[in-house]
Scaffold this motif. Structure first.
Motif, PDB file in Angstrom:
ATOM      1  N   GLN A 603      42.259  29.834  24.166  1.00  0.00           N
ATOM      2  CA  GLN A 603      43.535  30.487  24.448  1.00  0.00           C
ATOM      3  C   GLN A 603      44.146  29.967  25.750  1.00  0.00           C
ATOM      4  OE1 GLN A 603      45.269  32.941  22.355  1.00  0.00           O
ATOM      5  NE2 GLN A 603      46.723  31.926  23.710  1.00  0.00           N
ATOM      6  N   ASP A 604      43.278  29.685  26.719  1.00  0.00           N
ATOM      7  CA  ASP A 604      43.776  29.098  27.965  1.00  0.00           C
ATOM      8  C   ASP A 604      44.418  27.738  27.710  1.00  0.00           C
ATOM      9  OD1 ASP A 604      42.642  31.318  29.084  1.00  0.00           O
ATOM     10  OD2 ASP A 604      41.027  30.271  30.123  1.00  0.00           O
ATOM     11  N   GLY A 642      37.384  37.171  27.373  1.00  0.00           N
ATOM     12  CA  GLY A 642      37.839  38.539  27.622  1.00  0.00           C
ATOM     13  C   GLY A 642      39.350  38.660  27.668  1.00  0.00           C
ATOM     14  N   VAL A 643      40.052  37.999  26.751  1.00  0.00           N
ATOM     15  CA  VAL A 643      41.518  38.090  26.723  1.00  0.00           C
ATOM     16  C   VAL A 643      41.916  39.529  26.377  1.00  0.00           C
ATOM     17  CG1 VAL A 643      43.628  37.223  25.664  1.00  0.00           C
ATOM     18  CG2 VAL A 643      41.695  35.672  26.035  1.00  0.00           C
ATOM     19  N   PRO A 644      42.726  40.183  27.206  1.00  0.00           N
ATOM     20  CA  PRO A 644      43.084  41.582  26.948  1.00  0.00           C
ATOM     21  C   PRO A 644      43.866  41.750  25.645  1.00  0.00           C
ATOM     22  CG  PRO A 644      43.621  40.945  29.204  1.00  0.00           C
ATOM     23  CD  PRO A 644      43.300  39.687  28.471  1.00  0.00           C
ATOM     24  N   ASP A 645      43.671  42.886  24.979  1.00  0.00           N
ATOM     25  CA  ASP A 645      44.433  43.215  23.781  1.00  0.00           C
ATOM     26  C   ASP A 645      45.784  43.825  24.137  1.00  0.00           C
ATOM     27  OD1 ASP A 645      42.438  42.326  22.032  1.00  0.00           O
ATOM     28  OD2 ASP A 645      41.373  44.239  22.188  1.00  0.00           O
ATOM     29  N   ASP A 646      45.836  44.587  25.201  1.00  0.00           N
ATOM     30  CA  ASP A 646      47.074  45.225  25.614  1.00  0.00           C
ATOM     31  C   ASP A 646      48.126  44.163  25.917  1.00  0.00           C
ATOM     32  OD1 ASP A 646      48.840  46.190  28.126  1.00  0.00           O
ATOM     33  OD2 ASP A 646      48.330  47.922  26.858  1.00  0.00           O
ATOM     34  N   PRO A 647      49.328  44.267  25.315  1.00  0.00           N
ATOM     35  CA  PRO A 647      50.352  43.227  25.502  1.00  0.00           C
ATOM     36  C   PRO A 647      50.703  42.987  26.963  1.00  0.00           C
ATOM     37  CG  PRO A 647      50.953  44.680  23.701  1.00  0.00           C
ATOM     38  CD  PRO A 647      49.765  45.297  24.359  1.00  0.00           C
ATOM     39  N   GLU A 651      49.918  39.412  28.813  1.00  0.00           N
ATOM     40  CA  GLU A 651      50.945  38.597  29.460  1.00  0.00           C
ATOM     41  C   GLU A 651      50.584  38.343  30.922  1.00  0.00           C
ATOM     42  OE1 GLU A 651      54.348  36.399  30.431  1.00  0.00           O
ATOM     43  OE2 GLU A 651      53.215  36.722  28.579  1.00  0.00           O
ATOM     44  N   ARG A 652      49.990  39.360  31.555  1.00  0.00           N
ATOM     45  CA  ARG A 652      49.546  39.181  32.941  1.00  0.00           C
ATOM     46  C   ARG A 652      48.486  38.073  33.002  1.00  0.00           C
ATOM     47  NH1 ARG A 652      49.233  41.795  37.845  1.00  0.00           N
ATOM     48  NH2 ARG A 652      47.223  41.644  38.934  1.00  0.00           N
ATOM     49  N   ARG A 653      47.552  38.117  32.087  1.00  0.00           N
ATOM     50  CA  ARG A 653      46.528  37.069  32.039  1.00  0.00           C
ATOM     51  C   ARG A 653      47.179  35.709  31.799  1.00  0.00           C
ATOM     52  NH1 ARG A 653      41.166  36.072  30.253  1.00  0.00           N
ATOM     53  NH2 ARG A 653      40.599  37.898  31.479  1.00  0.00           N
ATOM     54  N   ARG A 654      48.125  35.614  30.879  1.00  0.00           N
ATOM     55  CA  ARG A 654      48.776  34.329  30.598  1.00  0.00           C
ATOM     56  C   ARG A 654      49.430  33.766  31.849  1.00  0.00           C
ATOM     57  NH1 ARG A 654      53.310  31.702  29.778  1.00  0.00           N
ATOM     58  NH2 ARG A 654      54.530  33.521  30.429  1.00  0.00           N
ATOM     59  N   ARG A 655      50.099  34.622  32.596  1.00  0.00           N
ATOM     60  CA  ARG A 655      50.773  34.153  33.807  1.00  0.00           C
ATOM     61  C   ARG A 655      49.770  33.638  34.835  1.00  0.00           C
ATOM     62  NH1 ARG A 655      56.169  35.549  34.403  1.00  0.00           N
ATOM     63  NH2 ARG A 655      57.016  36.840  32.724  1.00  0.00           N
ATOM     64  N   GLN A 656      48.635  34.315  34.933  1.00  0.00           N
ATOM     65  CA  GLN A 656      47.602  33.839  35.846  1.00  0.00           C
ATOM     66  C   GLN A 656      47.033  32.502  35.380  1.00  0.00           C
ATOM     67  OE1 GLN A 656      45.063  37.301  35.629  1.00  0.00           O
ATOM     68  NE2 GLN A 656      45.741  38.050  37.641  1.00  0.00           N
ATOM     69  N   VAL A 657      46.819  32.376  34.074  1.00  0.00           N
ATOM     70  CA  VAL A 657      46.280  31.136  33.520  1.00  0.00           C
ATOM     71  C   VAL A 657      47.186  29.960  33.857  1.00  0.00           C
ATOM     72  CG1 VAL A 657      45.865  29.905  31.350  1.00  0.00           C
ATOM     73  CG2 VAL A 657      44.901  32.196  31.692  1.00  0.00           C
ATOM     74  N   ARG A 663      40.736  36.055  37.594  1.00  0.00           N
ATOM     75  CA  ARG A 663      39.466  36.696  37.896  1.00  0.00           C
ATOM     76  C   ARG A 663      38.901  37.281  36.611  1.00  0.00           C
ATOM     77  NH1 ARG A 663      36.825  38.419  42.481  1.00  0.00           N
ATOM     78  NH2 ARG A 663      35.565  40.313  42.231  1.00  0.00           N
ATOM     79  N   MET A 664      37.607  36.999  36.334  1.00  0.00           N
ATOM     80  CA  MET A 664      36.993  37.434  35.089  1.00  0.00           C
ATOM     81  C   MET A 664      36.140  38.689  35.260  1.00  0.00           C
ATOM     82  SD  MET A 664      35.918  33.878  33.197  1.00  0.00           S
ATOM     83  CE  MET A 664      35.833  34.727  31.619  1.00  0.00           C
TER      84      MET A 664
END
Length: 803
Positions: A603-604, A642-647, A651-657, A663-664
């Motif tokens: 996904q990253d 550990g990709v979050p399910d909550d939209p 999106e927060r994770r995507r922006r960090q990626v 942070r994991m």
């Protein structure tokens, strides 16, 4: 006019069909030979004066030599004057050899493409560049040159790129003319030249022309033996048309007289060194030197030369074809339309200057007295060196007609497709980033067809081993000629290798330099012709070192691309040290205008690849950049991400990626006794090490970097908030209020992540690969290089004092 060498046999014309009218030549301009010579003399004066002004005419408080190449420019004056004044149109694109940049600027000035104020700015800040630069010079420069051999081959890849674009978007692609390289003979020593000319697709480029300035001198010496016949044979074997312009009209007339064959044989057989010495001899010595090497035919040859005065004979031996503008113009008219052509034009380095033919003239500068002599010969003065021809003069009218013919209409920019943030499919439960690359491209055909329509993949014979098979099945292989697939009816065949004019994948021979050079030109299509493509090149990660210099130069020239290096690292354990890479994360981190990515999870990779596509054609001021992806063949359990399910959290994770890392660990950074930082395929070891440490009572946080280079830039931008365009990701990953020792881990050189010690001043241990690898299992390889779980845990215990 007859050729000096025989052309090599034509090959099948079915493989040589050009786009309609792409090779149609306008009526060749006619010009009086004396007028052309007058223009050439003015170009020689201007080019020499541009260099002179930079050295004698400008204050130099540093005391460092400014330099320039008056002699190297002089040998190109005739070739370039004949080409620009009688041959070129606005559709043609020309690469000029590095040391002839003053000649290009002189011609552009006469043609009205350069203001007079620039003529004194060679090698000054913001002025004319030492070598032609498409992005930095103020006048028209079609190709950046300066990296020897790379600028010479660029027109090949530009021609191939335009043909590819025209096949895919015929209605909106402007027609092109010729793609021309003007190169020095010493550039033929570069391996990149031969890798390019023998590529199978190149043989179908009938609008490619190379002109070799054969002055038989390099920087340090007179070349002992140019081996011209060997070079001719090598080009001919690659199905190029080969033409040679060796002698000018004056010598050819002497050769045609009774006994002239003796002089022709003497001149043909004369070694380069002897010829150069002849040029530097006093006119009274030339006759004796010529006759000294003839033997029993000396008397007959002496009778042939008797009518010539010493001065006339000294001038006659200088009469080479590369300075005979009429002869050059005629030769341009013989260039093939069906295959690439090379013209070998014999010249004299420094022709027309006091340094003419001297073996040490490469960087020599004319004195003021010598400049005064040149001014008198050119009808100019040192006090007024820049005036153009009178508009009503024959030379002025010839230049004006050329300027009108060379005029270019601005191209119409086509919109860049909007790249989505993600494609919407979940990756397989266990997969590698290399496998995900192939799936991402295949999925794009369905999820974002407009973007997929603009993707062009390129491979040096490693398409299947880098997982492009699915993409190729859907998109096809592009080829100028198209070839029959004899395995189309083989039911056991998984890959449908269908070659034609509409394919999106370009397969090259095994030459990484060709790969990145073509990718750079594909990345320039929007600038040249208004229709941008998204070039993605794939190669094995260790071999990026082989291609890094030409790729870096293409980025300097403005041609952005995405290069994927896979597989990588010692994790590719059974392949052994020959294919295990270690320095590529560090090397690619250091290239300007390039972001290097090393995602660990599928996904990253999707998020970062789409981000790289989006940024590829943005203006630099908006974050436009090229990209390098370092991928792995190691299958990884994707749930570890550990990709979050909550939209919102997703999106927060995507922006960090896409900012460079995330942070994991679930615990806040303030609770870290030690922070483990990893990137790429080593992340499973990092996560297992964190778990082991927690079992030992050590609170270990985990940071996964997707782009060390982005995090490094974020650190560099700290304190420059007003100027910064970067993310503040370094402060998010390593908050100042929560210091902790760092253990960095990478399947690459540990130097890559050593900069993280400066984020907060933490004590740091950097683990990575510092030795050549060997064949082994993956577990053994990680243990050998100290990047296994036990090594990570031990380093963390040492830093925390818990050992």
């Amino acid at each position: 006019m007859t050729r000096d060498v025989e052309e090599h046999a034509q090959f099948e014309t079915s493989a040589q069909v050009d786009p309609p009218s792409a090779n149609e030549r306008p009526l060749r301009a006619t010009a009086d030979a004396e007028v052309l010579d007058e223009v050439a003399q003015r170009v020689l004066w201007l080019a020499t004066s541009i260099i002179d002004a930079a050295n004698r005419g400008r204050e130099n408080p540093d005391g460092i030599k400014v330099g320039g190449h008056q002699s190297s420019s002089a040998s190109m004056v005739g070739i370039m004057t004949a080409l620009y004044l009688t041959e070129l149109t606005g559709r043609d694109r020309v690469s000029v050899k590095p040391h002839a940049s003053p000649v290009l600027h002189a011609l552009n000035y006469l043609l009205g493409d350069l203001e007079e104020k620039w003529l004194t700015t060679l090698r000054a800040r913001g002025g004319l560049q030492p070598y032609p630069s498409r992005t930095k010079d103020p006048d028209t420069v079609d190709f950046s040159t300066g990296s020897v051999g790379i600028g010479a081959t660029a027109p090949l890849w530009a021609a191939l790129s335009h043909r590819h674009l025209a096949d895919r978007f015929p209605a909106t692609t402007p027609e092109a003319g010729r793609f021309i390289s003007l190169l020095g003979d010493a550039e033929l020593d570069e391996g990149a030249v031969w890798e390019a000319i023998i590529d199978p697709e190149v043989r179908g480029l009938g609008n490619v022309l190379w002109v070799v300035d054969l002055n038989r001198q390099s920087l340090d010496r007179v070349i002992p033996d140019v081996q011209i016949r060997r070079l001719q044979g090598m080009f001919g074997a690659a199905d190029w048309q080969v033409l040679t312009v060796k002698w000018g009209r004056r010598l050819r007339e002497l050769f045609a007289r009774d006994g002239g064959e003796l002089l022709e044989r003497r001149m043909d057989q004369m070694p380069n060194g002897e010829y150069q010495r002849l040029l530097r001899s006093h006119p009274g010595e030339v006759r004796e030197r010529i006759l000294a090497g003839v033997g029993e035919d000396a008397e007959a040859l002496a009778q042939l030369l008797a009518p010539l005065s010493d001065a006339d004979l000294a001038e006659a031996v200088r009469d080479l074809g590369g300075h005979d503008l009429g002869r050059l113009t005629e030769t341009f008219g013989e260039v093939s339309k069906d295959r690439p052509t090379v013209i070998f034009a014999y010249t004299i380095k420094g022709r027309g200057l006091a340094t003419e033919g001297h073996p040490g003239n490469h960087a020599a500068q004319l004195t003021e007295d010598q400049m005064q002599d040149l001014a008198e010969a050119s009808g100019m003065t040192l006090d007024d060196p820049w005036h153009r021809f009178a508009p009503d003069s024959a030379a002025g009218q010839l230049v004006a007609a050329a300027a009108q013919r060379l005029h270019r209409e601005p191209v119409t920019d086509q919109p860049v497709p909007q790249v989505p943030a993600e494609l919407g499919w979940s990756p397989k439960a266990v997969t590698s980033t290399q496998t995900q690359l192939g799936r991402l491209l295949s999925d794009m055909v369905r999820a974002a067809p407009q973007v997929a329509a603009h993707v062009a993949t390129v491979s040096p014979d490693v398409a299947t081993s880098t997982n492009l098979g699915g993409w190729i099945n859907k998109s096809g292989v592009w080829s100028i000629a198209g070839r029959h697939d004899w395995f189309a009816d083989d039911r056991e065949r998984m890959l449908r290798w269908q070659e034609g004019r509409r394919g999106r994948h370009i397969e090259l021979g095994i030459a990484e330099v060709n790969l990145v050079s073509l990718a750079g030109e594909l990345g320039s299509l929007g600038q040249r012709w208004g229709r941008p493509l998204i070039p993605i090149g794939v190669l094995y990660d260790p071999f990026i070192n082989r291609a890094l210099e030409p790729w870096t130069f293409s980025l300097y020239a403005g041609g952005r691309s995405i290069i994927v290096g896979t597989p990588s690292g010692v994790t590719l354990a059974p392949e052994g040290g020959a294919h295990q890479s270690f320095n590529t994360p560090s090397a690619t981190l250091e290239v300007p205008g390039l972001t290097s990515w090393e995602p660990a999870f599928a996904q990253d990779l999707e998020w970062t690849m789409l981000e790289a596509m989006r940024r590829l054609h943005l203006p630099e001021s908006d974050g436009g950049e090229a990209a390098y992806f370092r991928l792995s063949t190691r299958p990884i359990e994707q749930s570890l991400a550990g990709v979050p399910d909550d939209p919102l959290l997703r999106e927060r994770r995507r922006r960090q990626v896409v900012a460079g890392g995330y942070r994991m660990s679930e615990q806040p950074a303030a609770q870290d006794e030690v922070t483990l930082v990893g990137a790429g395929a080593i992340m499973p070891e990092v996560l297992r090490a964190a778990e082991r440490l927690r079992e030992m009572g050590v609170s270990a946080g985990v940071v996964c970097l997707t782009s060390p280079s982005r995090v490094f830039r974020s650190l560099q931008d700290r304190g420059r908030v007003a100027e910064s365009r970067r993310s503040a990701i370094v402060d998010e990953l390593f908050p100042a209020q929560a210091p902790a020792p760092l253990v960095t881990v990478l399947d690459g050189h540990p130097h890559t992540l050593a900069f993280l010690a400066g984020a907060r001043g933490d004590r740091t241990r950097n683990l990575g690969v510092t030795e050549f690898g060997q064949a082994s299992s993956m577990t053994q390889a990680h243990r050998i290089h100290g990047i296994d779980v036990e090594s990570v845990v031990s380093a963390a215990l040492d830093l925390t004092g818990r050992g």
